[in-house]
Design a protein around this motif. Sequence first.
Motif, PDB file in Angstrom:
ATOM      1  N   ALA A  40      22.835   0.229  10.457  1.00 22.91           N
ATOM      2  CA  ALA A  40      21.648  -0.629  10.565  1.00 22.91           C
ATOM      3  C   ALA A  40      20.935  -0.742   9.231  1.00 22.91           C
ATOM      4  CB  ALA A  40      20.695  -0.078  11.613  1.00 22.91           C
ATOM      5  N   TRP A  41      20.116  -1.769   9.127  1.00 23.48           N
ATOM      6  CA  TRP A  41      19.205  -1.945   8.007  1.00 23.48           C
ATOM      7  C   TRP A  41      17.794  -1.673   8.499  1.00 23.48           C
ATOM      8  CZ3 TRP A  41      20.660  -6.979   4.857  1.00 23.48           C
ATOM      9  CH2 TRP A  41      21.867  -6.737   4.187  1.00 23.48           C
ATOM     10  N   GLY A  42      17.087  -0.809   7.790  1.00 22.29           N
ATOM     11  CA  GLY A  42      15.740  -0.448   8.203  1.00 22.29           C
ATOM     12  C   GLY A  42      14.667  -1.084   7.341  1.00 22.29           C
ATOM     13  N   THR A  43      13.570  -1.467   7.972  1.00 23.26           N
ATOM     14  CA  THR A  43      12.400  -1.984   7.269  1.00 23.26           C
ATOM     15  C   THR A  43      11.545  -0.816   6.784  1.00 23.26           C
ATOM     16  OG1 THR A  43      12.311  -4.068   8.494  1.00 23.26           O
ATOM     17  CG2 THR A  43      10.238  -3.263   7.593  1.00 23.26           C
ATOM     18  N   ILE A  44      11.031  -0.923   5.569  1.00 24.74           N
ATOM     19  CA  ILE A  44      10.152   0.108   5.011  1.00 24.74           C
ATOM     20  C   ILE A  44       8.720  -0.186   5.439  1.00 24.74           C
ATOM     21  CG2 ILE A  44       9.311   1.228   2.912  1.00 24.74           C
ATOM     22  CD1 ILE A  44      11.919   0.284   1.554  1.00 24.74           C
ATOM     23  N   ALA A  45       8.140   0.682   6.253  1.00 24.96           N
ATOM     24  CA  ALA A  45       6.774   0.503   6.756  1.00 24.96           C
ATOM     25  C   ALA A  45       5.846   1.502   6.087  1.00 24.96           C
ATOM     26  CB  ALA A  45       6.731   0.690   8.276  1.00 24.96           C
ATOM     27  N   VAL A  46       4.718   1.020   5.567  1.00 25.35           N
ATOM     28  CA  VAL A  46       3.762   1.874   4.873  1.00 25.35           C
ATOM     29  C   VAL A  46       2.405   1.816   5.571  1.00 25.35           C
ATOM     30  CG1 VAL A  46       4.873   1.857   2.623  1.00 25.35           C
ATOM     31  CG2 VAL A  46       3.386  -0.023   3.246  1.00 25.35           C
ATOM     32  N   GLN A  47       1.747   2.950   5.620  1.00 29.32           N
ATOM     33  CA  GLN A  47       0.470   3.083   6.321  1.00 29.32           C
ATOM     34  C   GLN A  47      -0.683   3.106   5.321  1.00 29.32           C
ATOM     35  OE1 GLN A  47      -0.162   6.826   8.452  1.00 29.32           O
ATOM     36  NE2 GLN A  47      -0.984   5.693  10.196  1.00 29.32           N
ATOM     37  N   VAL A 104       7.011   5.539   6.123  1.00 29.07           N
ATOM     38  CA  VAL A 104       6.918   6.323   4.884  1.00 29.07           C
ATOM     39  C   VAL A 104       5.906   7.453   5.040  1.00 29.07           C
ATOM     40  CG1 VAL A 104       6.369   6.236   2.423  1.00 29.07           C
ATOM     41  CG2 VAL A 104       7.596   4.337   3.504  1.00 29.07           C
ATOM     42  N   ARG A 105       6.265   8.622   4.529  1.00 31.55           N
ATOM     43  CA  ARG A 105       5.434   9.818   4.665  1.00 31.55           C
ATOM     44  C   ARG A 105       4.277   9.800   3.660  1.00 31.55           C
ATOM     45  NH1 ARG A 105       5.092  14.831   2.475  1.00 31.55           N
ATOM     46  NH2 ARG A 105       6.772  14.338   1.021  1.00 31.55           N
ATOM     47  N   LYS A 106       3.394   8.830   3.852  1.00 33.05           N
ATOM     48  CA  LYS A 106       2.231   8.711   2.981  1.00 33.05           C
ATOM     49  C   LYS A 106       1.241   7.751   3.615  1.00 33.05           C
ATOM     50  CE  LYS A 106      -0.339   8.575  -0.809  1.00 33.05           C
ATOM     51  NZ  LYS A 106      -1.141   9.734  -1.295  1.00 33.05           N
ATOM     52  N   THR A 107      -0.045   8.117   3.609  1.00 27.96           N
ATOM     53  CA  THR A 107      -1.100   7.204   4.044  1.00 27.96           C
ATOM     54  C   THR A 107      -1.903   6.808   2.816  1.00 27.96           C
ATOM     55  OG1 THR A 107      -1.251   8.248   6.228  1.00 27.96           O
ATOM     56  CG2 THR A 107      -3.107   6.879   5.529  1.00 27.96           C
ATOM     57  N   PHE A 108      -1.846   5.534   2.452  1.00 24.72           N
ATOM     58  CA  PHE A 108      -2.546   5.054   1.259  1.00 24.72           C
ATOM     59  C   PHE A 108      -4.020   4.808   1.566  1.00 24.72           C
ATOM     60  CE2 PHE A 108       1.898   4.018   0.569  1.00 24.72           C
ATOM     61  CZ  PHE A 108       2.090   4.410  -0.749  1.00 24.72           C
ATOM     62  N   GLU A 109      -4.847   4.886   0.546  1.00 22.03           N
ATOM     63  CA  GLU A 109      -6.291   4.780   0.729  1.00 22.03           C
ATOM     64  C   GLU A 109      -6.732   3.375   1.109  1.00 22.03           C
ATOM     65  OE1 GLU A 109      -8.566   7.209   0.807  1.00 22.03           O
ATOM     66  OE2 GLU A 109      -6.829   8.553   0.680  1.00 22.03           O
TER      67      GLU A 109
END
Length: 274
Positions: free
Chosen positions: A150-157, A107-112
């Motif tokens: 395919a099925w993709g997993t949602i990865a968050v940073q 995901v195009r976001k880096t959370f605090e």
Amino acid sequence: MNKKRINSCLLSLIGISQFTFCFESFAASKPSYYGSYLFCANDNGLKQDAYWNRKVEWRWSNGTALNSNQNTIGDEYSNFTFVNKSGTWINGFGDESAKTGQHFLLVRKTFENKQEAVNYCQTLENKCKNEFGSTFKHVGVSSWSIPKSAWGTIAVQYKEDKSTKWTACSNWQFSDYKELNYYPKWKVYNAAAIAAGGMIFYPIVNGFTGGAAGLVLGIVPGAMNLNPVAVSVGGTLGLQIGQFIGTTYGIYYGINEIFNIYNETANQINQSQD
């Protein structure tokens, strides 16, 4: 020449192109081409073998055409996650595990912090449950940056202790928002490119070095005796022998490096947790 320095040079050239590609992907604006659509999967009887065979009830997350209040995403996520007529779009960069072949949308976001990342995942999960019922609590993505088959997993940073880490939104394989640790396939491609580059670089450099050394050694006897003919013959012969020895050693060294890179990459893949 120092081996680590050579490998660093080769890796830098590849890394620059990789960074440029990733930067262009992540720098895209809200309607970015890079991303994928959210879908919801039923938890009833869900096992990993059923996932791979796609024997699980799943549905695309609703779009705006249904005019439902359940279809909205919070404003705090609107720069990278939003609802359109086709469904729920998530900006991100597609990736794939070298160990399992599992696809990930980064995901195009880096959370605090991790809690903010978890809150984002729970927003998606709640959207699915609100739309299709409480058993549809697993989320994934497909199409565009993730292959349609395919099925993709949602990865968050998220940030933690002056570093960044990843976690996965709840799905058929990942739960409890544990730290995500997988070995991406693009690193395998980079390693292969370094190995291939070495097979070109080492023979050329060692052939040049060996030729120069052979040339010097070949002309020394003739030069000491002030014999121009001996200098010419010795220099030519020394150059040819030196080039042959240097190139041969460079090929041997390059092949040895291929095995080293292969073993190191294989170990890192086997140590990954996915």
